[in-house]
Design an enzyme around this catalytic site. Structure first.
Site, short mmCIF file in Angstrom:
data_model
loop_
_atom_site.label_atom_id
_atom_site.label_comp_id
_atom_site.label_asym_id
_atom_site.label_seq_id
_atom_site.Cartn_x
_atom_site.Cartn_y
_atom_site.Cartn_z
N THR A 286 0.84 -1.19 0.00
CA THR A 286 0.00 0.00 0.00
C THR A 286 0.89 1.25 0.00
OG1 THR A 286 -1.96 1.02 1.00
CG2 THR A 286 -0.29 0.16 2.52
N LYS B 120 4.01 1.59 -3.73
CA LYS B 120 3.61 0.79 -4.89
C LYS B 120 4.53 0.98 -6.10
CE LYS B 120 -1.21 0.64 -3.43
NZ LYS B 120 -2.62 0.90 -3.75
N ASN C 78 0.72 -3.84 -6.31
CA ASN C 78 0.11 -3.91 -4.98
C ASN C 78 0.05 -5.35 -4.47
OD1 ASN C 78 -2.14 -4.91 -6.48
ND2 ASN C 78 -3.53 -4.15 -4.90
N GLY D 127 -5.37 12.45 -8.12
CA GLY D 127 -4.20 11.64 -7.83
C GLY D 127 -3.67 11.01 -9.11
N GLY E 63 0.16 5.12 -7.76
CA GLY E 63 -0.08 3.74 -8.14
C GLY E 63 -1.54 3.37 -8.20
N ALA E 64 -2.32 3.69 -7.16
CA ALA E 64 -3.74 3.35 -7.16
C ALA E 64 -4.48 4.10 -8.26
CB ALA E 64 -4.35 3.64 -5.80
N THR F 95 1.00 17.69 -8.68
CA THR F 95 2.19 17.77 -9.52
C THR F 95 1.75 17.54 -10.96
OG1 THR F 95 3.53 16.86 -7.72
CG2 THR F 95 4.52 16.92 -9.91
N PRO F 96 1.51 18.61 -11.73
CA PRO F 96 0.93 18.46 -13.06
C PRO F 96 1.70 17.51 -13.97
CG PRO F 96 0.83 20.76 -12.40
CD PRO F 96 1.63 20.04 -11.34
N GLY G 191 -14.07 3.05 0.20
CA GLY G 191 -12.83 2.44 -0.23
C GLY G 191 -12.76 0.95 0.01
#
Length: 267
Positions: A67, A71, A92, A132, A135-136, A158-159, A244
């Site tokens: 997690t 990841k 994961n 976001g 990884g997820a 962070t564009p 979630g």
């Protein structure tokens, strides 16, 4: 009770106090009479390489779940990548092979889509907003694209990271309309928080939920608290919400199959 014959599984992250994986895995082991146990292991980022070498040295450890925030880095450390692990560049789920090697894959996205399907929501032809680009978020973006979504908006603080994810999705699924967004999720059928924001009580929201359309389904990847502040705010606005925990529940059987622990037909 845990005997000396038990096989070990783990979940690694920083932090790990919020994870549900040990509860889900240990219940599954008990239900199916599997002599195994799953434990949480707190690994800080500056100790990740050392810790993975230690995990490999544990001969009765057969696999582990990864997690945040590990990841992407674990994908660069394991011996092999398969499935969405290679496509997404993050993992994961990691298993030990017969030769001792660690092979990683990414099941977050497929679990997320399975959780949506169980709730009666399908992505085909829909527009999706994801806050976001880690990884997820990457796994969810690719899985939703593969399931037929029509439009994807990514917003990340962070564009460059968000735009890189959009470029990878567009290259794999050129028919999908993609754009880098803002904190405004309006105009989308689904809005997803795929960031760690919400783990702490004073965290800000990852997007402006007050601008979400009441018809939007607002979803989380965080599992603790079960209903996050973001979901409470979305529900107050009239939006349907998706917790979630459904992502983990949706991928439990996928993880067990990957570990070779799925019940055999007729068993």
């Amino acid at each position: 009770m845990v005997a000396g014959t038990a096989r070990l599984y783990a979940i690694i992250g920083d932090p790990v106090g919020h994870v549900r994986t040990p509860l889900v895995f240990n219940a599954y082991f008990a239900e199916h009479g599997i002599d195994a146990v799953c434990v949480p292991i707190h690994i800080r980022p500056d100790e990740l390489e050392t810790a993975l070498a230690g995990l490999k040295a544990i001969a009765n450890l057969d696999g582990f779940i990864v997690t945040a925030p590990h990841k992407a880095r674990v994908a660069g450390i394991v011996d092999r990548l398969v499935g969405d692990g290679d496509k997404v560049g993050a993992v994961n789920t990691v298993r030990r092979e017969a030769d001792g090697a660690f092979t990683g894959t990414m099941l977050d996205g497929h679990g997320f889509v399975a959780g949506l399907a169980k709730a009666g929501w399908g992505p085909k032809g829909k527009s999706v907003y994801i806050a976001g680009a880690g990884g997820a978020a990457s796994a969810i973006a690719f899985a939703l694209a593969g399931a037929g979504m029509a439009r994807l908006t990514i917003f990340d603080r962070t564009p460059a990271i968000g735009q890189a994810l959009l470029a990878r999705v567009k290259a794999a699924y050129p028919q999908i309309e993609t754009q880098f967004g803002t904190r405004d999720p309006s105009g989308h059928d689904l809005a997803v928080n795929a960031t760690p924001l919400g783990l702490e009580p004073d965290d800000p929201f990852s997007f402006d939920v007050e601008k979400a359309d009441p018809s939007t389904l607002v979803a989380e990847v965080l599992m603790k608290p079960e209903t996050t502040a973001l979901l409470h705010a979305a529900a107050a606005r009239g939006c349907a919400i998706h917790q979630g925990k459904h992502m983990l529940d949706g991928q439990r059987d996928l993880m067990m199959a990957y570990f070779g622990l799925a019940p055999q037909a007729g068993a």
